[in-house]
Design an enzyme around this catalytic site. Sequence first.
Site, mmCIF file in Angstrom:
data_model
loop_
_atom_site.group_PDB
_atom_site.id
_atom_site.type_symbol
_atom_site.label_atom_id
_atom_site.label_comp_id
_atom_site.label_asym_id
_atom_site.label_seq_id
_atom_site.Cartn_x
_atom_site.Cartn_y
_atom_site.Cartn_z
ATOM 1 N N ARG A 11 124.572 83.696 17.377
ATOM 2 C CA ARG A 11 123.912 84.211 18.579
ATOM 3 C C ARG A 11 124.328 83.435 19.823
ATOM 4 O O ARG A 11 124.234 82.225 19.871
ATOM 5 C CB ARG A 11 122.389 84.152 18.414
ATOM 6 N N CYS A 17 118.411 79.902 22.194
ATOM 7 C CA CYS A 17 117.379 79.191 22.954
ATOM 8 C C CYS A 17 117.907 78.528 24.215
ATOM 9 O O CYS A 17 117.617 78.968 25.324
ATOM 10 C CB CYS A 17 116.704 78.147 22.057
ATOM 11 N N ARG A 75 118.109 94.459 6.632
ATOM 12 C CA ARG A 75 117.586 93.092 6.584
ATOM 13 C C ARG A 75 116.451 92.987 5.564
ATOM 14 O O ARG A 75 116.412 92.053 4.747
ATOM 15 C CB ARG A 75 117.081 92.686 7.962
ATOM 16 N N VAL A 81 113.220 82.877 12.877
ATOM 17 C CA VAL A 81 111.878 82.336 13.084
ATOM 18 C C VAL A 81 110.876 82.955 12.122
ATOM 19 O O VAL A 81 110.109 82.261 11.454
ATOM 20 C CB VAL A 81 111.421 82.568 14.542
ATOM 21 N N THR A 106 113.894 87.330 22.288
ATOM 22 C CA THR A 106 113.712 87.529 23.731
ATOM 23 C C THR A 106 115.036 87.174 24.412
ATOM 24 O O THR A 106 115.199 86.069 24.938
ATOM 25 C CB THR A 106 112.567 86.660 24.279
ATOM 26 N N THR A 150 109.895 83.012 22.737
ATOM 27 C CA THR A 150 109.990 82.247 23.969
ATOM 28 C C THR A 150 109.972 83.171 25.183
ATOM 29 O O THR A 150 110.759 84.117 25.256
ATOM 30 C CB THR A 150 111.278 81.405 23.989
ATOM 31 N N ASP A 179 109.893 94.276 9.687
ATOM 32 C CA ASP A 179 111.097 94.288 10.511
ATOM 33 C C ASP A 179 111.603 95.716 10.597
ATOM 34 O O ASP A 179 111.479 96.488 9.627
ATOM 35 C CB ASP A 179 112.178 93.384 9.905
#
Length: 426
Positions: free
Chosen positions: A335, A264, A37, A14, A89, A124, A32
Amino acid sequence: MSYPKIAIIGLGYVGLPLAVAFAKKYPVVGFDINQSRVDELNSGTDHTLEVSDKDLKEALTNNDSPVMKLSTESNDMKEATIFIVTVPTPTDKNRQPVLTPLIKASETIGGILKDGDIVIYESTVYPGVTEEVCVPVLEQFSGKTFNKDFFAGYSPERINPGDKEHTITTILKVTSGSTPEIAKRVDDLYASIITAGTHLATSIKVAEAAKVIENSQRDINIAFVNELSKIFRLLDIDTNDVLEAAATKWNFIKFSPGLVGGHCIGVDPYYLAQKALEVGYNPEIILSGRRINDGMGKYVASEVIKLMLNKETKIKNGKALVLGVTFKENCPDTRNTKAIDVIEELKKYNMDVDVCDPWADKQEVKTLFDIDLLRCEDLKLTYDTIILAVSHNEFLNLDFEALKNENAVIFDVKSFLPTDKIDGRL
């Protein structure tokens, strides 16, 4: 505010596309905590493939103002006036929401927050998290007062990993703010980069709720067709044929059965369910859908074993090949992948399982799942069963006849392969 400096906290699926999009118009600092990364991105490569190397390098090396800087040092965000939080999250092993990344991000921002700054959350959450969980942390670590010294907003992410058509700027964005004036400023900020437009929600809680029900609705719809698939298999009816027939009615909404993973759809319903339970309501449909979808990996494996028994195919010490380990097709994102559930269940039948995926990162899969991943060109053995779990385009080019042992069973979870090549599908 006419020319804000923006800090993006979290540079994953995102945060990175958002940072690159904003960097075309504003100075951006991407933050981050993962040094490897940040090093990868500063070298001009994004292994998630959400941002092309060309676009990333342009954002990093643009000689004109604005420019993007990526860092693991929170002090590099001190001059920012807008902080946008895009951290994960997840849920824990008991399916409970884990807000630790949000809280830690809020602590970091609180330590450098200035008068007039705006903190926008995109992660989220269930309704109330921004104002009831995150804002108190910001106040505690900054010593400042909410809606007097600093302000907040919520604009839920709508990233669809691997989708090159529906990208960050072409998906309509929901926005909100902690006061009417701030809501307008947040909306104007996103409207300056989102070509699809924005929708200004009436409150932060409304925006939070809108996001969490988007994925909950999709989860329930998929659970419904997964349950239909179980019924129709018992009736010896092809589920996909039924769906094709039903879809001829103008108001029928077509969903397909399958494994439901990802960060998600397989997670967000638990956030809404948790909040519902806290206020005294038992969310029956939401949790029922989750139970069905969470059990599909075990169900697929059991259906494969039944087919193998019917064909008298070797099971104990047999060889199985699972095609795909990412959570969706043509994407490297692993994920919350449910392909792992199929793999683990097959191992319970004492099967030797190989896994092939042309998209997933080999080292990541080894670290997360202790699987030595194969590429399509590595497939040299023959197998007693082959399960297509993810519909990567590359799998259409495989020579399945060359990969099959005698009486081998091929099961297509995604209804992706020609029907004359398979023994069963959902």
